[in-house]
Structures are given as structure tokens and as C-alpha cells.
Design a protein around this motif. Structure first.
Motif, short mmCIF file in Angstrom:
data_model
loop_
_atom_site.label_atom_id
_atom_site.label_comp_id
_atom_site.label_asym_id
_atom_site.label_seq_id
_atom_site.Cartn_x
_atom_site.Cartn_y
_atom_site.Cartn_z
N ASP A 45 -0.89 30.46 26.85
CA ASP A 45 -1.45 31.05 25.63
C ASP A 45 -1.17 30.08 24.49
O ASP A 45 -0.12 29.67 24.17
N ASN A 46 -2.21 29.69 23.85
CA ASN A 46 -2.26 28.85 22.80
C ASN A 46 -1.24 29.42 21.62
O ASN A 46 -0.62 28.68 20.75
N ASP A 67 -13.16 25.03 20.54
CA ASP A 67 -14.52 25.68 20.91
C ASP A 67 -13.87 27.30 21.28
O ASP A 67 -13.84 27.52 22.43
N TYR A 79 -13.17 33.09 32.20
CA TYR A 79 -12.64 33.60 30.83
C TYR A 79 -13.43 34.78 30.47
O TYR A 79 -14.77 34.58 30.66
N PHE A 300 -17.09 25.25 35.48
CA PHE A 300 -17.14 25.98 34.19
C PHE A 300 -18.21 26.20 33.60
O PHE A 300 -19.01 25.39 33.39
N LYS A 304 -18.61 21.79 26.40
CA LYS A 304 -19.51 21.19 25.66
C LYS A 304 -19.65 19.48 26.18
O LYS A 304 -19.12 19.19 26.79
N PHE A 327 -8.34 25.20 22.73
CA PHE A 327 -9.22 26.19 23.60
C PHE A 327 -9.81 25.13 24.57
O PHE A 327 -10.97 25.02 24.34
N GLY A 329 -10.97 24.55 27.68
CA GLY A 329 -11.88 24.89 28.72
C GLY A 329 -11.79 23.81 29.68
O GLY A 329 -10.83 23.81 30.49
N SER A 330 -12.92 23.12 29.89
CA SER A 330 -13.14 22.17 31.13
C SER A 330 -12.34 21.03 30.74
O SER A 330 -12.34 20.03 31.55
N THR A 332 -13.11 18.74 28.12
CA THR A 332 -13.97 17.90 27.46
C THR A 332 -13.50 16.92 26.23
O THR A 332 -13.59 15.66 26.26
N GLU A 348 -4.74 25.14 27.25
CA GLU A 348 -5.57 25.91 28.04
C GLU A 348 -4.73 26.97 28.73
O GLU A 348 -3.69 26.65 29.53
N MET A 349 -5.46 28.37 28.53
CA MET A 349 -4.58 29.47 29.05
C MET A 349 -4.90 29.69 30.50
O MET A 349 -4.12 30.07 31.41
N HIS A 352 -7.70 27.00 35.15
CA HIS A 352 -8.58 25.91 35.16
C HIS A 352 -7.89 24.66 34.55
O HIS A 352 -8.37 23.72 34.31
C1 LIG Z 1 -15.84 28.07 24.97
S1 LIG Z 1 -14.50 27.75 26.15
C2 LIG Z 1 -13.99 26.04 25.90
C3 LIG Z 1 -14.98 25.08 26.07
C4 LIG Z 1 -14.53 23.57 26.31
N1 LIG Z 1 -14.89 23.12 24.82
C5 LIG Z 1 -15.38 22.66 26.98
O1 LIG Z 1 -15.96 21.46 26.89
O2 LIG Z 1 -15.17 22.57 28.30
C6 LIG Z 1 -12.94 28.46 25.66
C7 LIG Z 1 -11.60 28.31 26.33
O3 LIG Z 1 -10.71 28.93 25.57
C8 LIG Z 1 -9.68 29.52 26.67
N2 LIG Z 1 -8.73 30.37 25.70
C9 LIG Z 1 -9.21 31.54 25.30
N3 LIG Z 1 -8.23 32.20 24.62
C10 LIG Z 1 -7.19 31.49 24.67
C11 LIG Z 1 -5.86 31.35 24.35
N4 LIG Z 1 -5.38 32.23 23.84
N5 LIG Z 1 -4.97 30.31 24.66
C12 LIG Z 1 -5.64 29.13 25.46
N6 LIG Z 1 -6.75 29.13 25.88
C13 LIG Z 1 -7.67 30.21 25.43
C14 LIG Z 1 -10.54 30.15 27.58
O4 LIG Z 1 -9.87 30.19 29.02
C15 LIG Z 1 -11.73 28.94 27.55
O5 LIG Z 1 -11.39 28.06 28.81
#
Ligand SMILES: C[S@@+](CC[C@H](N)C(=O)[O-])C[C@H]1O[C@@H](n2cnc3c(N)ncnc32)[C@H](O)[C@@H]1O
Length: 505
Positions: A45-46, A67, A79, A300, A304, A327, A329-330, A332, A348-349, A352
Motif C-alpha cells: 500500500d502506497n 494515475d 483493482y 491489465f 497508459k 499507483f 498499475g502495469s 508503464t 503497486e499494491m 500485479h
Molecule cells: C489506473 S491504475 C494505474 C495504471 C498505470 N498508469 C499503468 O500505466 O498501468 C491504478 C493502480 O493503482 C493501484 N492502487 C490503488 N490503490 C493503491 C494503493 N493504496 N497503493 C498502491 N497502489 C494502489 C491499483 O492496484 C492500480 O493498479
């Protein structure tokens, strides 16, 4: 300044302070490439991960890109994006506060968002980052084709909110495009090259710069209503050098603005050229190419495009600068930062982090050729270290976890005192460093060897004499002090007791 209010706002604004400090534990089996790489991929968790980074990276990050979930009320495969509105604000607020603390004085933060929360996010970012530091609300075309089945509007864009840490933050110009250069021509074969007809008029009314000019064809050219841009001598000098010429019929003056004298282009706030900044479908295609075996459902859902990240990192960073995405995600941001020679930290939480981010970065290191690889001539190399959240530094009562070694406590003491990142010296020393003329020392873990009471954790006169000297004020942390308050005062020393005087949260 007007502030946004929501249910439990009072609690939200203290959350960041109460998050426990944790260690980050490296996982060698999930790391890849260069073992000394500064690049970090953190699974957790961030909220806790950002807190863990503060003592080491406060004020060090040049560009933060996030993001976050947009709160679209969707349940994605990897998520959930469905928080009650106040909960979403409560989730974002403490994270943004910590992100601000990590940002360098000359750094910037970029947050993608859409109409679900964009306007509320702007208000809390104004509060946290300062309304004066708002730089832009970039409109990015996220979709390459409008949705004709939309009930009402087809939502085709995302916003990117940009703030500098400081008011004087400036976007780096972009390389000139052929379209922008096409305005410049060379109809008279000027040896200085292509030019276009620039403005001769003063921006403000200047009655003293209103004078007529006689042309070689005998015409009297009248000044613009505000007057000329230059005084008479300057203007005649420019006619002499050929920077200003007469039109063929002698009725007008033409100021040549040369292409070679132009710098880059100021980035527009409208990013609608999908060739330049990509779009959502392309981002998914990039992932599919990276992981051809993965089913669409397992891919995913909301990545982006690499080109979007390339544009942002180009405007906001130089080679070697530190980029943070909490955050991820995948992955990027990390993949693009890696290919562009920037250092990065990704958090990333979700699982993935292991199933998508780490394998993606591994492929980048092996030289994968998707996304922006060709554009930046990516050939592979480098590495990243994988981390998980580890033990807390302090227990619930504020006692130091006995497993904590000197460098970690040192980082916390230093950060707690100075709010700046700790730079671990090459040689172990009880002197943590100097800040604003004060020297900070820590007696812990027998840093001085077993010279004295409690292995050197107690301040005595012999211990004091063995510390690296400093002429100005000194702050010394230790288990206890055998020097009287009067003696300490005479010696210009403030003694602080571990663990009670260390801010545990
Ligand atoms: C919209 S996606 C990001 C996509 C990323 N920009 C990409 O290009 O793949 C948001 C991400 O934030 C992660 N996330 C949400 N809450 C979080 C937290 N509290 N700590 C860490 N990651 C978190 C989600 O698991 C998800 O993978």
C-alpha cells in the motif's frame, strides 16, 4: 483560502502523521539485472510505502506521476475503482501530502484523472501543493474513437493536473515539429535561412515610438497604432542589417523572424495528437504485445500508453532524475523512465506488482522493442530491486524495534530533525550530519564500539570527547546522559533521549 470539506475530513488530515514507519525489505528473487541499480519496485500500500521512503527520499524526487483509480464505479480485474466520494478524497489526501514531501524543490507532480473526481482533486491539490503552484490542466485525448453508443456524451479525454513544487517551476520546451516549422519560408533566399513575418508593433501604446518611415519607393509608411516596437535608431539599424525589409511595393515593413533563432515549443495544454501522446487502446495493444500469452481478461485493464509518459518525462525531467509513481498499475511509468535513462521508484499494491510490473521491467532490461523503444533507441540494460514492506521501526508504544540497525534509526532521527533525506556516509559514524549549522549525533547499537556504559549508547564525558568535533550547536541522541543540564548548556548541546524524543509516527 476556501477548503473542501467532507465527512471525516478532520481525521483524514492527520492520517499521514499516524502511518507507522516501516522498513523496506529487498526481495532478491524478484529483482532483476544490475544489483546496484537505484531503481525500486515496491509491492505494498502506497500509504505505508511512501512513509517508508520519506527518511531517504524527502525532497529528492524530480517528477511524480500518478494515475490513481478515477472512481469510475468499476470493478476492474486487478483493482477496485468504486469508493464512496468522501472515501476517495480521504484516500487521496494523505498520499498527496506525503508525495509533496518527497518532491524536490525544482520538481513537479502530474496526476491523471477524469470528470468523476477531477474538480474535487483540483481543490485538494490547491490546498496541499498551493494554488500558486498550479501549472496546467492538460487535456489528453484518451480515446482514438468516440463512443457512438454513449447515452449522452462520449467521454474522450482525461485531465492531467500539473503542479510545480515551487511557483517558478517551468515546463521544458518540446522539440519543434515539422508543422510548426512549416510557417517559416525563404522566398528571398536569405542566407540565414527560413523566416516568417514577425510583429513590428509595440505591445503597449508608446506615443514616442509613433514616427513615419520613408521607403525607397518614396512612400511614407505610417507606424502601427501602438507605435513601433523599437526606437528610431534601433529600427534603422535593423533595416541596415536586413532583419527588417521593405515589401516589394515599398508600402510595408517586414520583420524577419528566423527559424534558426527559435527555441523549442512551449507544451500546449491540449494533447489531442494521438500519434504524439498515444491513447488507451494503444496502451492495451502495447501490453498485449509484451505479454502475447496472457488472455485479454488477465491483461491489465487501464494502462497508459508509453508515449504519454514519454511526453511527461520529457517536459519534467532530465537523464538520471528520479521519477516516482505510487499507483504503478502495469508499470508503464517505470518502463518508460527506464528506457529514457531516468531513475525510478514504482509502488503497486496489487499482486500485479509481481505478475505484471516485474516481468515487464525484466523484458525492458532484456531490450524489448515495443512502446517507445524505437523512438529512444532502447537497447536494454540496467536493473531494478524489488521490495516488500518490512517491520515497523517503532512498536505501538514508540519503542524501537530491537532488530533495527543503526543506519535505519539514523535516517529516522535525521529526517525527524531536519525533514530532509539522510545521506548515509561511506564510513559508519555517530555524526549524522550538519543542518543549518547544527551537528546531529546518534548513539545507538554500540556505534562507538564497546567503549563505555551500554556499549557507547550513553552520553558521558569520554564518549563526548570521542565524537567527531563540531564548533556550533550539537544535538545528541542517546539512551541517557551522564552530563548535568548545566554542563550540556555550557557545551551548547541539546541531549535527546531515544526512543522518546524520536517522532515515531
Ligand atoms: C489506473 S491504475 C494505474 C495504471 C498505470 N498508469 C499503468 O500505466 O498501468 C491504478 C493502480 O493503482 C493501484 N492502487 C490503488 N490503490 C493503491 C494503493 N493504496 N497503493 C498502491 N497502489 C494502489 C491499483 O492496484 C492500480 O493498479
Amino acid at each position: 483560502m476556501p477548503l473542501l470539506d467532507w465527512l471525516n475530513r478532520g481525521e483524514t488530515v492527520t492520517v499521514a502523521d499516524h502511518v507507522p514507519y516501516r522498513l523496506l525489505e529487498a526481495a532478491d528473487d524478484l529483482s532483476f539485472g544490475d544489483k546496484d541499480s537505484p531503481n525500486m519496485l515496491i509491492h505494498g500500500d502506497n500509504l505505508e510505502a511512501l512513509k517508508a521512503l520519506l527518511p531517504y527520499y524527502a525532497g529528492k524526487v524530480k517528477c511524480i506521476f500518478i494515475d490513481p483509480p478515477y472512481n469510475t464505479k468499476s470493478a476492474f480485474e486487478h483493482y477496485d475503482d468504486n469508493l464512496e466520494h468522501s472515501q476517495w478524497l480521504a484516500m487521496m489526501y494523505p498520499r498527496l501530502e506525503m508525495l509533496r514531501a518527497l518532491l524536490a524543490e525544482d520538481g513537479s507532480i502530474w496526476v491523471t484523472i477524469d470528470d468523476n473526481e477531477a474538480h474535487y482533486l483540483k481543490v485538494i491539490m490547491d490546498e496541499i501543493f498551493g494554488r500558486n503552484n498550479f501549472a496546467a490542466n492538460v487535456v489528453w485525448r484518451s480515446s482514438d474513437a468516440s463512443n457512438n453508443d454513449a447515452k449522452s456524451f462520449s467521454l474522450d479525454h482525461n485531465q492531467v493536473l500539473v503542479y510545480g513544487k515551487a511557483t517558478d517551476w517551468l515546463a521544458k520546451p518540446l522539440a519543434r515539429t515539422e508543422a510548426a516549422n512549416a510557417h517559416y519560408k525563404n522566398p528571398d533566399n536569405d542566407p540565414k535561412g527560413a523566416w516568417f513575418s514577425g510583429n513590428l508593433s509595440s505591445p503597449k501604446p508608446r506615443p514616442n515610438l509613433r514616427f513615419p518611415i520613408a521607403s525607397p519607393t518614396g512612400h511614407e509608411i505610417q507606424p502601427p497604432s501602438n507605435g513601433w516596437r523599437w526606437k528610431k535608431e534601433t529600427l534603422f539599424e535593423m533595416i541596415k542589417t536586413g532583419e527588417i525589409i521593405f515589401s516589394k511595393n515599398g508600402t510595408r515593413l517586414i520583420k524577419k523572424t528566423y527559424l534558426v533563432d527559435q527555441g523549442g515549443l512551449a507544451p500546449s495544454t491540449l494533447w489531442d495528437d494521438i500519434e504524439e501522446t498515444g491513447h488507451n487502446r494503444q496502451a492495451k495493444y502495447e501490453l498485449k504485445k509484451l505479454f502475447p500469452e496472457t488472455t485479454t481478461a488477465e491483461l491489465f485493464a487501464t494502462p497508459k500508453p508509453e508515449r504519454l509518459m514519454q511526453r511527461i518525462l520529457h517536459i519534467a525531467t532530465e537523464v538520471d532524475d528520479l521519477v516516482l509513481d505510487s499507483f504503478l498499475g502495469s508499470g508503464t511509468t517505470a518502463a518508460v523512465a527506464h528506457k529514457m535513462g531516468r531513475r525510478y521508484i514504482g509502488i503497486e499494491m496489487g499482486d500485479h506488482a509481481k505478475t505484471h510490473c516485474a516481468p515487464r521491467l525484466q523484458k525492458v532490461i532484456e531490450g524489448e522493442q515495443g512502446g517507445i523503444s524505437e523512438a529512444v533507441e532502447w537497447k536494454g540494460g540496467g536493473g531494478f530491486r524489488f521490495y516488500q514492506l518490512g517491520a515497523t521501526i517503532f512498536d505501538a508504544d514508540g519503542n524501537i524495534n530491537p532488530a533495527i540497525r543503526f543506519p535505519h534509526l539514523a535516517a529516522h532521527v535525521w529526517f525527524c530533525e531536519t525533514k530532509t533525506a539522510y545521506r548515509q556516509p561511506k564510513k559508519k559514524s555517530p555524526l549524522l550530519g550538519l543542518h543549518d549549522g547544527t551537528a546531529y549525533y546518534l548513539l545507538y547499537n554500540g556505534i562507538l564500539g564497546d567503549k563505555s556504559v551500554s556499549g557507547g549508547n550513553v552520553l558521558t564525558m569520554p564518549i563526548l570527547k570521542s565524537l567527531p568535533p563540531h564548533d556550533g550547536p550539537r544535538v545528541i541522541y542517546g539512551e541517557t546522559s551522564r552530563l548535568s543540564p548545566e554542563r550540556l548548556k555550557t557545551l551548547n548541546i541539546v541531549f535527546k533521549q531515544t526512543p522518546y524524543d524520536i517522532k515515531a509516527r
